[in-house]
Design an enzyme around this catalytic site. Sequence first.
Site, short mmCIF file in Angstrom:
data_model
loop_
_atom_site.label_atom_id
_atom_site.label_comp_id
_atom_site.label_asym_id
_atom_site.label_seq_id
_atom_site.Cartn_x
_atom_site.Cartn_y
_atom_site.Cartn_z
CD GLU A 166 -3.10 -0.92 2.14
OE1 GLU A 166 -3.59 0.23 2.23
OE2 GLU A 166 -3.51 -1.90 2.79
CG ASP A 167 -0.88 4.27 0.84
OD1 ASP A 167 -1.64 3.69 0.05
OD2 ASP A 167 -1.30 4.89 1.83
CB CYS A 198 -6.48 2.55 -1.70
SG CYS A 198 -7.53 3.28 -0.44
CG ASP A 213 -2.46 0.61 -2.83
OD1 ASP A 213 -1.51 1.40 -2.66
OD2 ASP A 213 -3.40 0.51 -2.03
CG HIS A 214 -2.22 4.68 -4.37
ND1 HIS A 214 -1.49 5.37 -3.44
CD2 HIS A 214 -3.25 4.11 -3.70
CE1 HIS A 214 -2.06 5.25 -2.25
NE2 HIS A 214 -3.12 4.48 -2.37
#
Length: 545
Positions: free
Chosen positions: A42-43, A82, A264-265
């Site tokens: 994540e992130d 997300c 995810d980004h």
Amino acid sequence: MKFLYYLNVFAITLFVGCDRNRKPQETVTEQTRPNIIWLVAEDQSPQFFPMYGNQTIALPNLERLAADGVVFDNAVAPVPVCAPARSSLITGMYPTTLGTHNMRTYAPWRGDGESPYPSLGIPSYSPIVPKGVKMFPEYLRKIGYYTANGPKEDYNFEKTDAAWNESSAERHWRKRHNDQPFFTVFNFAVCHESQIWKRSKDSLYVAPDAVPVPPYFPDTPVVRHDLAVNYSNLKRLDDQIGEVIADLKEDGLYENSIIFFYGDHGGPFPRHKRALYDTGVKVPLIIKFPNNKNSGSRDDRLISFIDYAPTVLSMAGIEPPKVMQGVAQFGKFEGRNKPEYTFHTSDRFDAIYDRLRAVRNKRFKYIKSYNTDLSHALPVAYREQMPMMQELRSLYKEGKLNDEQASWLSPTKPEEELYDLEKDPFELDNLAQREEFQDTLKHFRTVLNDWIKETNDLGRIDESDLIARWVPNGEPPQLASIEMEETDGKILLSAPKPDATIVWKSPKDSIWSIYSEPLPNDRPFEAKAERIGYADSETLIFSVE
């Protein structure tokens, strides 16, 4: 025999598969299907990782995976946050085409139909997606794959029961039948934005004075500490990923599996997450192919999240549905024409609407703002908890930031931005007003406008109007009941909509199987139809006297 019907509230749609208790009836044997694993951080932006040139902290498990795989230099998310990004990953579609472009629409943690953000006065809703759109793991289940995901879903719509054999924190390929091919997603939240402040007092694995500070941030102790926390979280991420890889090797599955590692980004920081700059949309991506094909190489093709679903299906020998907007980048059905551009969007964040659109190729990025009276640095309450964000606000107010650091916090923003990504990778020098770049500006403006029309960008429509269309009177439309016919000792079921999916299960079972062939009339079952954006049909209960 008797038939009873009762209401089962709100679900979705998918296609056809096989009973998890039986061997799939496939002419291609299960052993020929590749096992596919997604490791999702994540992130996170590429700029923090050793395989992208940053040696601040060693990440041995990811570095070994990169050595065994291919590192991609132009992998991107269509949205820098997300839930919209995940809707793209799971469908192969742009969020702006699906109606999942706002952050956030569906509140799975509540399940009561109330708004994720009560101050907005809108319900939690699942958009009615275009005809034929499904969660792609359904197609894998149809040919015999065991599909498992966890612990995060967050697709901006309610998941379909046909997608996963299991979706939980306890998911694992080891729960499948012997030799059954699998697709398993492991999501890692240890490096999420929130962990910058939640782990601010935890042990650091890198000294704050040893971290590089990018030019768009001021070099202060607060900034350095938050950066050091992120690098330390990456060490924790690497340890967790190492456990999954160790399991694969212990089971003798590593060499022949396809492993994706990606973010995810973009990164967790201000001007990263929620921003259309490459710090927000560019992601790390490693793909390890069977037998480590092309190991240690790099690939600079443009690859967006909309490409992941068709690529996985192609790798599994499934022709991607034509409705998917992405391109299969590898596998049996690899597309001949690779993307020349990637497209990126930004709309509502919590209660703040700020529509931006961007188009990117390997050389240039064009950003269009529809709300120039708003700052790039939106006052998103969640982000305001971060010490670095508070530091930036304070220094900006005191006039202590230089032009490069202050521009993102300016109370307004330009209508158009154009950046040379080769010469200016951090996108600090806006070329939109330069005479020598006017032809480039016009070209990208045209490309973006054409894409907006061709993909039916729903960001042009007020969210309240979309909700009125999709959730009239605050409730989603319900699918009609399944039709049933009994013949030759078999039960035939048909869905109320051609693209709805029928799922069924034994009364004592918790997992829904995808209906693909007539069911025997000598055992009880339950069945329902589902489609994304609709409430499930009433559940059919078939009992045997």
